[in-house]
Design a protein around this motif. Structure first.
Motif, PDB file in Angstrom:
ATOM      1  N   MET A   1      73.505 -12.706  -7.906  1.00 36.85           N
ATOM      2  CA  MET A   1      73.505 -14.169  -7.934  1.00 36.85           C
ATOM      3  C   MET A   1      73.509 -14.676  -9.378  1.00 36.85           C
ATOM      4  O   MET A   1      74.209 -15.644  -9.695  1.00 36.85           O
ATOM      5  CB  MET A   1      72.292 -14.706  -7.165  1.00 36.85           C
ATOM      6  N   VAL A   2      72.744 -14.006 -10.251  1.00 40.18           N
ATOM      7  CA  VAL A   2      72.728 -14.392 -11.660  1.00 40.18           C
ATOM      8  C   VAL A   2      74.104 -14.146 -12.280  1.00 40.18           C
ATOM      9  O   VAL A   2      74.603 -14.958 -13.057  1.00 40.18           O
ATOM     10  CB  VAL A   2      71.621 -13.642 -12.433  1.00 40.18           C
ATOM     11  N   ALA A   3      74.738 -13.030 -11.928  1.00 37.73           N
ATOM     12  CA  ALA A   3      76.086 -12.742 -12.440  1.00 37.73           C
ATOM     13  C   ALA A   3      77.070 -13.818 -11.973  1.00 37.73           C
ATOM     14  O   ALA A   3      77.898 -14.286 -12.760  1.00 37.73           O
ATOM     15  CB  ALA A   3      76.537 -11.358 -12.008  1.00 37.73           C
ATOM     16  N   ASP A   4      76.974 -14.216 -10.701  1.00 37.12           N
ATOM     17  CA  ASP A   4      77.852 -15.277 -10.194  1.00 37.12           C
ATOM     18  C   ASP A   4      77.608 -16.592 -10.940  1.00 37.12           C
ATOM     19  O   ASP A   4      78.555 -17.313 -11.280  1.00 37.12           O
ATOM     20  CB  ASP A   4      77.642 -15.479  -8.683  1.00 37.12           C
ATOM     21  N   TRP A   5      76.343 -16.898 -11.183  1.00 39.88           N
ATOM     22  CA  TRP A   5      75.977 -18.096 -11.941  1.00 39.88           C
ATOM     23  C   TRP A   5      76.580 -18.005 -13.342  1.00 39.88           C
ATOM     24  O   TRP A   5      77.179 -18.962 -13.843  1.00 39.88           O
ATOM     25  CB  TRP A   5      74.469 -18.204 -11.996  1.00 39.88           C
ATOM     26  N   GLY A   6      76.430 -16.854 -13.985  1.00 39.07           N
ATOM     27  CA  GLY A   6      76.983 -16.668 -15.321  1.00 39.07           C
ATOM     28  C   GLY A   6      78.488 -16.823 -15.350  1.00 39.07           C
ATOM     29  O   GLY A   6      79.043 -17.417 -16.282  1.00 39.07           O
ATOM     30  N   LEU A   7      79.155 -16.284 -14.345  1.00 40.31           N
ATOM     31  CA  LEU A   7      80.619 -16.426 -14.283  1.00 40.31           C
ATOM     32  C   LEU A   7      81.017 -17.887 -14.125  1.00 40.31           C
ATOM     33  O   LEU A   7      81.964 -18.349 -14.765  1.00 40.31           O
ATOM     34  CB  LEU A   7      81.189 -15.571 -13.151  1.00 40.31           C
ATOM     35  N   ALA A   8      80.291 -18.623 -13.292  1.00 39.66           N
ATOM     36  CA  ALA A   8      80.575 -20.053 -13.133  1.00 39.66           C
ATOM     37  C   ALA A   8      80.312 -20.803 -14.440  1.00 39.66           C
ATOM     38  O   ALA A   8      81.087 -21.683 -14.832  1.00 39.66           O
ATOM     39  CB  ALA A   8      79.732 -20.630 -11.995  1.00 39.66           C
ATOM     40  N   TYR A   9      79.235 -20.442 -15.123  1.00 40.92           N
ATOM     41  CA  TYR A   9      78.920 -21.056 -16.415  1.00 40.92           C
ATOM     42  C   TYR A   9      80.047 -20.796 -17.413  1.00 40.92           C
ATOM     43  O   TYR A   9      80.503 -21.706 -18.112  1.00 40.92           O
ATOM     44  CB  TYR A   9      77.593 -20.509 -16.948  1.00 40.92           C
ATOM     45  N   LEU A  10      80.500 -19.550 -17.488  1.00 39.69           N
ATOM     46  CA  LEU A  10      81.565 -19.210 -18.425  1.00 39.69           C
ATOM     47  C   LEU A  10      82.885 -19.886 -18.053  1.00 39.69           C
ATOM     48  O   LEU A  10      83.646 -20.292 -18.940  1.00 39.69           O
ATOM     49  CB  LEU A  10      81.731 -17.693 -18.520  1.00 39.69           C
ATOM     50  N   ASP A  11      83.151 -20.011 -16.748  1.00 45.40           N
ATOM     51  CA  ASP A  11      84.341 -20.766 -16.322  1.00 45.40           C
ATOM     52  C   ASP A  11      84.263 -22.201 -16.833  1.00 45.40           C
ATOM     53  O   ASP A  11      85.240 -22.744 -17.355  1.00 45.40           O
ATOM     54  CB  ASP A  11      84.457 -20.780 -14.794  1.00 45.40           C
ATOM     55  N   ASN A  12      83.095 -22.824 -16.673  1.00 40.62           N
ATOM     56  CA  ASN A  12      82.907 -24.193 -17.135  1.00 40.62           C
ATOM     57  C   ASN A  12      83.034 -24.275 -18.659  1.00 40.62           C
ATOM     58  O   ASN A  12      83.649 -25.204 -19.185  1.00 40.62           O
ATOM     59  CB  ASN A  12      81.547 -24.731 -16.682  1.00 40.62           C
ATOM     60  N   GLU A  13      82.450 -23.306 -19.366  1.00 38.49           N
ATOM     61  CA  GLU A  13      82.541 -23.284 -20.829  1.00 38.49           C
ATOM     62  C   GLU A  13      84.001 -23.206 -21.263  1.00 38.49           C
ATOM     63  O   GLU A  13      84.436 -23.937 -22.156  1.00 38.49           O
ATOM     64  CB  GLU A  13      81.740 -22.101 -21.377  1.00 38.49           C
ATOM     65  N   ALA A  14      84.768 -22.316 -20.624  1.00 37.41           N
ATOM     66  CA  ALA A  14      86.186 -22.170 -20.968  1.00 37.41           C
ATOM     67  C   ALA A  14      86.942 -23.468 -20.685  1.00 37.41           C
ATOM     68  O   ALA A  14      87.753 -23.907 -21.519  1.00 37.41           O
ATOM     69  CB  ALA A  14      86.807 -21.003 -20.188  1.00 37.41           C
TER      70      ALA A  14
END
Length: 187
Positions: free
Chosen positions: A154-167
């Protein structure tokens, strides 16, 4: 419950909950592979100083000697970790973003340098996305509800969503700066 240990100590205790005892070096490697995506991965010296502190407090046990010394969570350490999770205020994260700080001061450098900085950051974000996706993929198969890597996934999924938003945010800022430069050039 007060937070009588640094958060890094609790992070290391948490990393010891995912399997067999780990040496300080192995714990550092696990921290580098996981914590770095959402928390500062501690330096090697900090891992060893925290392990010494945790051992003195009876929160981890040592097995072996020298470089082969492995650490595992004690019952007391498990209770301390669970108590910290359950009773300590979560707090709000402080964003320490060096690119945002540099962008804030972007008027002091050329528009080309500002765009270059943002492009470099976007490249770095994309590299982190790929690295975190590898971590997420490695959790597959043990990430269902009730399995050991359910919450880390779940943390990895959150991180991926965060990085998508950052990009997306950085790409939009780049587009905005390029459009503003084009508008200035056309006048």
């Amino acid at each position: 419950m007060s937070q009588d240990l640094p958060i890094t100590s609790y992070a290391l205790l948490g990393l010891l909950t995912f399997g067999q005892p780990l040496t300080g070096y192995e714990l550092k490697q696990r921290a580098d592979r996981t914590l770095r995506f959402y928390w500062t991965a501690p330096a090697m010296s900090q891992v060893y100083s925290e392990l010494a502190r945790l051992h003195r407090r009876g929160l981890v046990r040592k097995e072996g000697q020298g470089r082969g010394t492995a650490y595992s969570l004690t019952t007391r350490g498990d209770r301390a970790l669970r108590g910290w999770l359950a009773a300590t205020p979560v707090g709000f994260p402080v964003l320490k973003h060096p690119v945002a700080l540099r962008l804030m001061l972007g008027a002091l450098i050329s528009p080309e340098e500002t765009r270059r900085m943002l492009r470099e950051h976007l490249d770095a974000v994309r590299a982190e996305q790929a690295a975190l996706q590898e971590v997420r993929t490695s959790l597959a198969g043990a990430d269902a509800s009730g399995q050991v890597f359910h919450h880390p996934s779940m943390v990895a999924d959150w991180g991926l969503a965060y990085l998508d938003n950052e990009a997306d945010t950085v790409a939009a800022l780049l587009t905005r700066l390029e459009r503003e430069e084009a508008d200035r050039s056309s006048r």
